[in-house]
Write a protein that holds these residues in place. Structure first.
Motif, PDB file in Angstrom:
ATOM      1  N   GLN A 330     -26.365   9.207   2.387  1.00  0.00           N
ATOM      2  CA  GLN A 330     -25.378   9.893   1.562  1.00  0.00           C
ATOM      3  C   GLN A 330     -26.248  11.469   2.018  1.00  0.00           C
ATOM      4  OE1 GLN A 330     -28.190   8.070  -1.442  1.00  0.00           O
ATOM      5  NE2 GLN A 330     -26.901   6.666  -3.010  1.00  0.00           N
ATOM      6  N   ARG A 332     -26.704  15.085   0.252  1.00  0.00           N
ATOM      7  CA  ARG A 332     -26.516  16.053  -1.209  1.00  0.00           C
ATOM      8  C   ARG A 332     -26.409  17.305  -0.807  1.00  0.00           C
ATOM      9  NH1 ARG A 332     -30.522  16.224  -4.418  1.00  0.00           N
ATOM     10  NH2 ARG A 332     -32.062  14.961  -2.781  1.00  0.00           N
ATOM     11  N   GLU A 333     -25.251  18.261  -1.212  1.00  0.00           N
ATOM     12  CA  GLU A 333     -25.495  20.122  -0.507  1.00  0.00           C
ATOM     13  C   GLU A 333     -26.044  20.595  -2.127  1.00  0.00           C
ATOM     14  OE1 GLU A 333     -22.598  22.652   1.440  1.00  0.00           O
ATOM     15  OE2 GLU A 333     -21.637  20.466   0.208  1.00  0.00           O
ATOM     16  N   GLU A 334     -27.161  21.324  -1.284  1.00  0.00           N
ATOM     17  CA  GLU A 334     -27.842  22.424  -2.605  1.00  0.00           C
ATOM     18  C   GLU A 334     -28.128  23.457  -1.835  1.00  0.00           C
ATOM     19  OE1 GLU A 334     -32.510  21.091  -3.318  1.00  0.00           O
ATOM     20  OE2 GLU A 334     -30.848  19.184  -4.672  1.00  0.00           O
ATOM     21  N   HIS A 339     -29.089  17.453   2.155  1.00  0.00           N
ATOM     22  CA  HIS A 339     -30.174  16.245   1.981  1.00  0.00           C
ATOM     23  C   HIS A 339     -30.013  15.526   2.450  1.00  0.00           C
ATOM     24  CE1 HIS A 339     -32.802  18.914  -0.751  1.00  0.00           C
ATOM     25  NE2 HIS A 339     -31.812  19.485  -0.513  1.00  0.00           N
ATOM     26  N   LEU A 427     -18.046  17.049   1.491  1.00  0.00           N
ATOM     27  CA  LEU A 427     -18.944  16.071   1.110  1.00  0.00           C
ATOM     28  C   LEU A 427     -18.522  14.979   2.567  1.00  0.00           C
ATOM     29  CD1 LEU A 427     -21.114  16.171  -1.692  1.00  0.00           C
ATOM     30  CD2 LEU A 427     -21.971  16.733   0.468  1.00  0.00           C
ATOM     31  N   THR A 479     -21.505   9.621  -1.346  1.00  0.00           N
ATOM     32  CA  THR A 479     -21.191  10.432  -1.561  1.00  0.00           C
ATOM     33  C   THR A 479     -20.162  11.392  -2.173  1.00  0.00           C
ATOM     34  OG1 THR A 479     -22.953  12.378  -0.893  1.00  0.00           O
ATOM     35  CG2 THR A 479     -23.635  10.740  -2.964  1.00  0.00           C
TER      36      THR A 479
END
Length: 491
Positions: A330, A332-334, A339, A427, A479
């Motif tokens: 998994q 996650r992009e910020e 992450h 992603l 994701t």
């Protein structure tokens, strides 16, 4: 069995790939024209053949990330029997183009197929395919010797000898040192019938104690998505390789493959032409059809009269209920930070003893890695910021829980761009696993010293081994988007 043409291609000098030797057999080509009739496709000139082969093998335009005829999703290479699409006035398809590639050489030949091209017959039913590959394997040993890269002068001298060698072993396009076409022998106990003819390309006989080596290798591939909307895929492809080193008379041999009581039947079995007899029920199981619980489930007996060179006795596929390592990935992009959360779990049926096991996490189409704050619960993590790559070395064992995790953050704000890939944008990302498990197969198929019978007055030493190796073992980020196959994975 006859061949229409033969090519030896050198790829030793990087991009300077060239045809070092070629031979066309006009009498065989005349027969091909008569047999094919209106569907006849002529063998094009050398430059065209070279370009078509390099494209089909994925060696053309190495500087281009995407070439449609090479990289399109609809293109499904079928090594070692390739399909060459010829354009121009006499356009059509040349099939099956047989190819063996090792070290600096690519060897290719086009056998004559004496059955109608449509519907296309299965490869397993074409004796010319097995015999053509046997010829290429013999020529490969003649040119390269026991190693994979002879000295330059040695290769040049052997290429110069090739015309006279072909006059002896393949006059008028007909190989003489391969098994003759005919009905299979009656299933009886094999006996020694005399000296086997020495192929003209074989440089010497074995001296010393007789040894029979049988190696069983299974390759597992997987595409795991971690999503209910996309079905995970995996498959197992097995090969049994043999090498018989005996001084003087080559004995007949029987190799028996066994499955555990609850094992799934082997499917898509192909055998070497040296196999003297075979139960027809062994060849009926196919991965294309639904698996029948009443299908033949062994033991699988392969009596054969071995050739002088190492060879692949048989190959098969197997349906297994689960892949050996299950994974979850998994991202996650910020802003300019990712992450990462990864879980890998070894299935309880898999032997927890690896020769090596590592996971590689590449990150494409981003700036160079600047800060990596990632922790792993087990193993060692190496970072290559220049390549935007994380390498997670798990070593030779999983922990007692059979589960490992990785979690953390990665920042991308380096001064240069990282590597690019047209597929892995946003992603869309993957983990690729590399592992090898000695003394194990996923299907449960086994061979040991008691499974090999040698019919000889001499008592050869019997060496057996088995192993499980990963190939194209991917775990995609759940994701993000990911490529999905519409059918079964193909070897």
């Amino acid at each position: 069995m006859t061949i229409r043409a033969l090519w030896i291609i050198s790829q030793e000098k990087g991009d300077n790939v060239s045809i070092r030797f070629s031979r066309r057999f006009s009498t065989v080509e005349h027969r091909a024209k008569i047999l094919a009739g209106s569907s006849y496709v002529a063998v094009p000139e050398e430059s065209t053949i070279l370009q078509l082969l390099l494209t089909e093998l994925g060696l053309s335009d190495p500087d281009k990330a995407y070439v449609a005829v090479r990289d399109d999703c609809l293109h499904r290479p079928r090594s070692p029997a390739l399909e060459l699409r010829v354009d121009g006035p006499e356009k059509g398809i040349l099939w099956p183009m047989l190819v063996i590639s090792q070290g600096p050489l690519i060897l290719a030949c086009l056998p004559l197929v004496d059955v109608p091209p449509e519907p296309r017959p299965p490869l397993a039913s074409l004796l010319s395919v097995s015999q053509g590959l046997t010829l290429l394997a013999g020529l490969q040993i003649f040119l390269l010797g026991s190693g994979s890269k002879p000295d330059g002068e040695g290769l040049v001298s052997r290429l110069a000898m090739l015309p006279s060698v072909l006059l002896q072993v393949c006059p008028l396009g007909t190989p003489l040192d391969v098994p003759l076409l005919g009905p299979p022998a009656t299933p009886t106990v094999p006996t020694v019938t005399g000296n086997q003819k020495q192929p003209a390309w074989k440089t010497g006989l074995h001296r010393g104690r007789a040894v029979v080596n049988v190696a069983l290798t299974e390759t597992v591939r997987s595409m795991q998505y971690g999503s209910r909307s996309r079905q995970d895929l995996w498959d197992v492809f097995g090969t049994v390789s043999c090498k018989c080193e005996v001084e003087g008379v080559l004995p007949n041999v029987m190799v028996t493959l066994s499955l555990p009581p609850n094992g799934s039947p082997l499917q898509d079995i192909l055998v070497h032409p040296c196999v003297t007899s075979l139960d027809s029920s062994i060849l009926t199981a196919s991965s294309v059809d639904n698996c029948d619980s009443s299908a033949f489930s062994g033991p699988y007996k392969f009596p054969f009269s071995p050739p002088l060179e190492p060879f692949r006795l048989c190959s098969y596929t197997s349906q297994v209920p689960v892949p050996p390592i299950l994974g979850s990935y998994q991202l996650r992009e910020e802003e300019n930070q990712l992450h990462v959360a990864v879980t890998l779990k070894l299935h309880e049926s898999v032997k927890n003893s690896f020769e090596y096991c590592e996971a590689r996490l590449p990150f494409f189409n981003r700036d160079q890695m600047s800060v990596v704050d990632v922790k792993v619960s087990y193993g060692q993590l190496d970072t290559s910021k220049e390549k935007n790559l994380l390498v997670w070395a798990l070593g030779q064992k999983f922990p007692k829980s059979h589960e490992v995790t990785m979690e953390g953050k990665i920042s991308f704000s380096g001064p240069t761009n990282g590597p690019s890939d047209p597929l892995c944008t946003g992603l869309t990302a993957y983990i690729k696993l590399y592992f090898k498990v000695p003394d194990m197969t996923l299907s449960g198929c086994s061979v040991d010293q008691h499974s090999v019978q040698v019919y000889s007055s001499a008592k050869p030493r019997i060496v057996t081994s088995r192993e499980l190796i990963s190939k194209d073992y991917f775990i995609w980020n759940s994701t993000g988007a990911a490529p999905v196959s519409s059918g079964p994975m193909m070897m």
